[in-house]
Design an enzyme around this catalytic site. Structure first.
Site, PDB file in Angstrom:
ATOM      1  N   LYS A  21     -65.870  21.798  -6.474  1.00  0.00           N
ATOM      2  CA  LYS A  21     -67.068  22.621  -6.349  1.00  0.00           C
ATOM      3  C   LYS A  21     -67.736  24.172  -6.163  1.00  0.00           C
ATOM      4  CE  LYS A  21     -68.556  18.231  -3.958  1.00  0.00           C
ATOM      5  NZ  LYS A  21     -69.485  17.737  -3.082  1.00  0.00           N
ATOM      6  N   ASN A  51     -62.418  17.806  -6.959  1.00  0.00           N
ATOM      7  CA  ASN A  51     -63.397  18.352  -7.132  1.00  0.00           C
ATOM      8  C   ASN A  51     -64.059  19.613  -6.458  1.00  0.00           C
ATOM      9  OD1 ASN A  51     -66.632  19.288  -8.148  1.00  0.00           O
ATOM     10  ND2 ASN A  51     -67.485  17.620  -7.859  1.00  0.00           N
ATOM     11  N   GLU A 103     -70.531   7.630  -7.138  1.00  0.00           N
ATOM     12  CA  GLU A 103     -70.960   8.360  -5.501  1.00  0.00           C
ATOM     13  C   GLU A 103     -71.793   8.076  -5.061  1.00  0.00           C
ATOM     14  OE1 GLU A 103     -67.630  12.086  -5.799  1.00  0.00           O
ATOM     15  OE2 GLU A 103     -69.450  12.496  -6.914  1.00  0.00           O
TER      16      GLU A 103
HETATM   17  P1  PGA Z   1     -67.149  14.835  -0.656  1.00  0.00           P
HETATM   18  O1  PGA Z   1     -67.817  15.178  -2.168  1.00  0.00           O
HETATM   19  O2  PGA Z   1     -65.553  14.146  -1.070  1.00  0.00           O
HETATM   20  O3  PGA Z   1     -66.732  16.434  -0.210  1.00  0.00           O
HETATM   21  O4  PGA Z   1     -68.036  13.834  -0.312  1.00  0.00           O
HETATM   22  C1  PGA Z   1     -67.361  13.350  -3.338  1.00  0.00           C
HETATM   23  C2  PGA Z   1     -67.757  14.740  -4.652  1.00  0.00           C
HETATM   24  O5  PGA Z   1     -69.320  15.254  -4.743  1.00  0.00           O
HETATM   25  O6  PGA Z   1     -67.486  14.801  -5.284  1.00  0.00           O
END
Ligand code: PGA
Length: 250
Positions: free
Chosen positions: A10, A8, A161
């Site tokens: 983002k 992901n 999550e």
């Molecule tokens: P992170 O994010 O691995 O940076 O903690 C995970 C997510 O929000 O999918």
């Protein structure tokens, strides 16, 4: 079950970042026992498909409606036409930052499935629920409200999550994680029936190459949703490799 490893990205990535995608595609090709999906920003979906045609590319959100006056939003069919074959819905950054309710998430999931997209439905408690022992009741309510009824069973995954673990460097203990994933499997069985056994339940939150192997060994952890450590092939490749070792051992 084959392990499912999802990136992901983002709100990270311009076209230049697709060099990392090519490295990730190479790692995925080297480990065919692992299902890999990369979800870049929507602006990069079409270019990502061109750069890495054998990699499954996904989106990070979709709207519940097919068309309409929703400025800035994207319908599932638009994402599919751009080349996405999967979509994440109900990520905690959307639930918390955009006020999405369980009903909103279910609407998005139904729209995604109708557009033929593999749909990753996110659930997870915040720090307060975690600290007060309300983690599972929170997750159970999210599952009951967010998971479509009678979906094509091979078209969905659940991502657990915990919000306090995202980007924080903290992860649940493997004991806690095993308990929660078993509880999610049981709750999903009530919603979907025995077919729920086939639905991947993946974990997300501060996954790195260093902790991926331990977490992937937890019963009922069928894969990972990775944020920060999915942005470079150097970090994400070893996570795919860790999953491959366990898929092969299955
Ligand atoms: P992170 O994010 O691995 O940076 O903690 C995970 C997510 O929000 O999918």
């Amino acid at each position: 079950m084959r392990k499912l490893i999802i990136a992901n990205w983002k709100m990270n990535g311009l076209r230049a970042h697709l060099t990392e995608l090519c490295g990730i595609a190479d790692a995925a090709a080297a480990h065919p026992l692992v299902d890999v999906i990369v979800c870049p920003p929507a602006t990069l979906i079409a270019a990502a498909v061109t750069s890495a045609p054998r990699l499954m590319i996904g989106a990070q959100d979709c709207h519940a409606a097919v068309t309409g006056a929703f400025t800035g939003d994207l319908a599932a069919a638009m994402l599919a036409e751009a080349g996405a074959r999967a979509v994440i819905v109900g990520h905690s950054e959307r639930r918390a930052g955009h006020g999405e309710t369980d009903a909103d998430v279910r609407g998005k999931a139904e729209a995604a499935l109708a557009a033929g997209l593999f749909t990753i439905i996110c659930v997870g408690e915040d720090a307060q629920a975690h600290d007060t022992g309300a983690a599972f009741s929170t997750i159970e309510a999210q599952l009951a409200g967010s998971v479509p009824r009678a979906p094509r069973i091979d078209q969905i995954a659940i991502a657990y999550e915990p919000r306090w673990a995202i980007g924080s460097g903290r992860t649940p203990t493997t004991t806690d994680l095993g308990r929660i994933h078993a509880e999610i499997r049981a709750a999903l069985t009530i919603i979907l029936g025995p077919d729920a056994a086939q639905v991947p339940i993946i974990y997300g939150g501060s996954i790195t190459a260093a902790n991926a192997d331990d977490i992937l060994r937890v019963p009922n952890v069928d894969g990972l949703l990775v944020g920060g450590a999915s942005l470079s092939a150097a970090d994400f490749g070893p996570i795919i490799a860790a999953a491959a070792g366990l898929s092969a051992a299955d």
